[in-house]
Motif scaffolding. Structure first.
Motif, PDB file in Angstrom:
ATOM      1  N   GLU A 193       0.874  -1.118   0.079  1.00 44.44           N
ATOM      2  CA  GLU A 193      -0.097  -0.094  -0.045  1.00 44.44           C
ATOM      3  C   GLU A 193       0.870   1.310   0.005  1.00 44.44           C
ATOM      4  O   GLU A 193       0.685   2.004  -0.675  1.00 44.44           O
ATOM      5  N   GLY A 245      -1.087   7.469  -5.995  1.00 47.87           N
ATOM      6  CA  GLY A 245      -2.408   7.101  -6.188  1.00 47.87           C
ATOM      7  C   GLY A 245      -3.370   6.762  -5.213  1.00 47.87           C
ATOM      8  O   GLY A 245      -2.812   7.132  -4.122  1.00 47.87           O
ATOM      9  N   LEU A 246      -4.600   6.222  -5.381  1.00 43.26           N
ATOM     10  CA  LEU A 246      -5.297   6.208  -4.202  1.00 43.26           C
ATOM     11  C   LEU A 246      -4.949   4.777  -3.546  1.00 43.26           C
ATOM     12  O   LEU A 246      -4.531   3.906  -4.171  1.00 43.26           O
ATOM     13  N   PHE A 247      -5.241   4.932  -2.145  1.00 42.29           N
ATOM     14  CA  PHE A 247      -5.168   3.367  -1.294  1.00 42.29           C
ATOM     15  C   PHE A 247      -6.326   2.518  -1.959  1.00 42.29           C
ATOM     16  O   PHE A 247      -7.166   2.988  -2.223  1.00 42.29           O
ATOM     17  N   HIS A 266      -8.278   0.953   0.159  1.00 42.70           N
ATOM     18  CA  HIS A 266      -9.410   1.318   0.807  1.00 42.70           C
ATOM     19  C   HIS A 266     -10.232   2.604   0.176  1.00 42.70           C
ATOM     20  O   HIS A 266     -11.205   2.740   0.739  1.00 42.70           O
ATOM     21  N   GLU A 267      -9.437   3.434  -0.562  1.00 44.29           N
ATOM     22  CA  GLU A 267     -10.148   4.454  -0.867  1.00 44.29           C
ATOM     23  C   GLU A 267     -10.662   4.277  -2.654  1.00 44.29           C
ATOM     24  O   GLU A 267     -11.659   5.282  -2.732  1.00 44.29           O
TER      25      GLU A 267
END
Lengths: 345, 345
Positions: free
Chosen positions: A249, A258-260, A262-263
């Motif tokens: 992550e 970038g997005l995680f 969980h996002e």
């Protein structure tokens, strides 16, 4: 799960040459909103997975690709943008497109940076990676380079002790040249099972080993449907696997911008399946760091591992299945092949 | 195992300030063939492990250090040699000395390379690493850099299906800055148990979980003595952990030009315990690769992991024990402290 190839009776299978499958998949992608350049890249990638027995990332994924494209969630025509961030760092904005075209666009810069400095760090963001990682790395190992890759996904893996998914299946892959033979490669989910294999198990109504995941109440279960329906996978190998998942992550999402996992929020795009996160690659020229016989040293190591009685090395099955497919054609269930032909029409 | 600190009754323990332990250990190293510069580095490292509860790499290791030094196998006075191998690659020949002084010698060049290119690859060879990896990485994370390290050891881990040891315990460590608090760090053996913990278990006559290792016949055993006496540890997490162990051999030994774990041959040096192999570090400036709030993004991720119900994060126990030791002193068994004082005299 990939052994289901063997389970089908030969009368159900059609043996398809690699280039024929590649052309068919390219036509499918092109007919479903993917630019010609991107369609070629995705088709080669997907056909390679099917050829090598990475079935959970082969034609099994086509429905998900097309569903995501139809939802408007991913841009099949995206043109990636490269940013020069110093002599050893390349950033790529995938522009909400697939990750493989973003990497392909960066390859000349990567080779240039590795040649100039010995190392290239490739940070790809706003990218949808929906395949295996090893096809991203093999071309570098074939050029006598060492490569490591990590990619995030969508939340489906709970940290140990947790009851809610936070991580993606967050695979980690590695490739290194070996003197006189194929590169050594591995590519594994840091979850106890990959999403693709979990979904194949659910489809086959099979059970999975306890420890694979938890149900929606947080209890361990052997039912793949219960893991998929409001539950979560678990990392492989307890707290060590969980630490690796956390590293993926951080490297593939925090580092790249970038997005995680969980996002990732598909909710406004019914049918979306491809995660929009990030991917990181490290490419290294081993002869800059060590002796002049790196690939020979790796061969020595692998020979020692085999001599110890080890049943098989990470890449063995992949290369065996590739050799069989290159000789005889890729065995594809005939009803699946008919579905692909319909999608290409 | 590290909880045995708690098990000892307080009357058996002496609370020792960090600097006092550091001075004592420095004196011990200096009196046993280590140069002053190297003794200071090893003492800080070993005292830090004891302080943070990494007991299998703390004063427990002193006997092995001294035994190796007395055997003539490792050179405590080695002066490492740096080689410039391009803008992002630093090679270090540890000259058959300890790995920590070799890394210390490279730090200015590492920071220079990271600043210039965004990435530094550090390849250390002919080095003896006999401690934890996290102390090597923490200083980089405190400078807002990301760092990964791998090190090989001596053969004591069998690949799955194999009956002979090939790999070292081959730890992998990672550190990243976190906004407003300590860096996140993990450091784990890719074997099911570290050698240090295995030896602590054998000393305590404790059993270990099945799957930890095999005996000299290749059978799984829960007896730590049977694993140590002609048997082998196993990798953690099955074939995935084994793949990581293989990666560590390739990165820390083939890449650096050091010996593989299976090539370490102590036999001419009775008493030798420190492996002469290699170590690799990757140091990355995260702000070159991603957005300008990398450490803030890592904090967001860790908050999400905690909110999911996860019991603890990789570094939690280490920082808690460090805080306690900084406040009260490092609890050391009084008989062990007396032994250290004798060694320093």
């Amino acid at each position: 799960m990939p052994e289901d190839r063997v389970a089908a009776s030969s009368s159900d299978l059609t043996l398809v040459p690699f280039v024929v499958l590649e052309d068919l998949l390219q036509r499918i992608f092109s007919r479903h909103g993917v630019s010609d350049d991107n369609a070629k890249i995705l088709a080669t990638n997907c056909a390679s997975c099917e050829r090598d027995g990475s079935l959970s990332h082969g034609i099994f994924r086509i429905a998900g690709y097309l569903s995501s494209l139809a939802s408007g969630w991913v841009d099949g025509r995206a043109v990636p943008r490269l940013e020069d961030r110093g002599p050893s760092v390349i950033r790529v904005d995938a522009m909400n497109g697939f990750a493989q075209p973003a990497l392909a666009a960066a390859v000349p810069a990567i080779l240039d940076r590795v040649s100039a400095t010995g190392v290239a760090l490739v940070a790809i963001r706003r990218s949808h990676h929906f395949s295996a990682l090893w096809p991203d790395l093999e071309p570098f190992a074939l050029r006598d380079l060492v490569a490591i890759a990590m990619v995030t996904g969508f939340r489906c893996v709970a940290p140990p002790g947790g009851t809610k998914p936070v991580f993606g299946t967050n695979p980690l892959a590695f490739a290194a040249p070996v003197a006189g033979t194929h590169p050594l490669m591995f590519d594994f989910a840091t979850s106890a099972m990959s999403n693709g294999d979990l979904r194949l198990a659910a489809r086959a109504k099979a059970k999975v080993p306890l420890g694979t995941g938890i149900d929606s109440h947080g209890d361990r279960t052997d039912k793949p449907e219960a893991i998929l329906d409001g539950g979560a996978l678990l990392p492989f190998g307890g707290h060590k696997g969980a630490a690796l998942s956390l590293m993926v992550e951080i490297m593939a999402s925090a580092l790249t911008g970038g997005l995680f996992s969980h996002e990732v929020d598909f909710s406004g795009y019914p049918g979306a399946e491809t995660p929009n996160t990030g991917q990181v690659l490290l490419v290294i020229d081993p002869e800059r760091a060590g002796n002049s016989d790196f690939a020979g040293r790796v061969l020595t190591l692998l020979d020692t591992v085999r001599a110890s009685g080890a049943a098989r090395l990470p890449s063995d099955r992949r290369y065996r299945q590739r050799a069989e497919a290159n000789k005889d054609g890729i065995p594809i269930a005939t009803d699946k092949l008919r579905q692909l032909i319909v999608l290409a029409s």
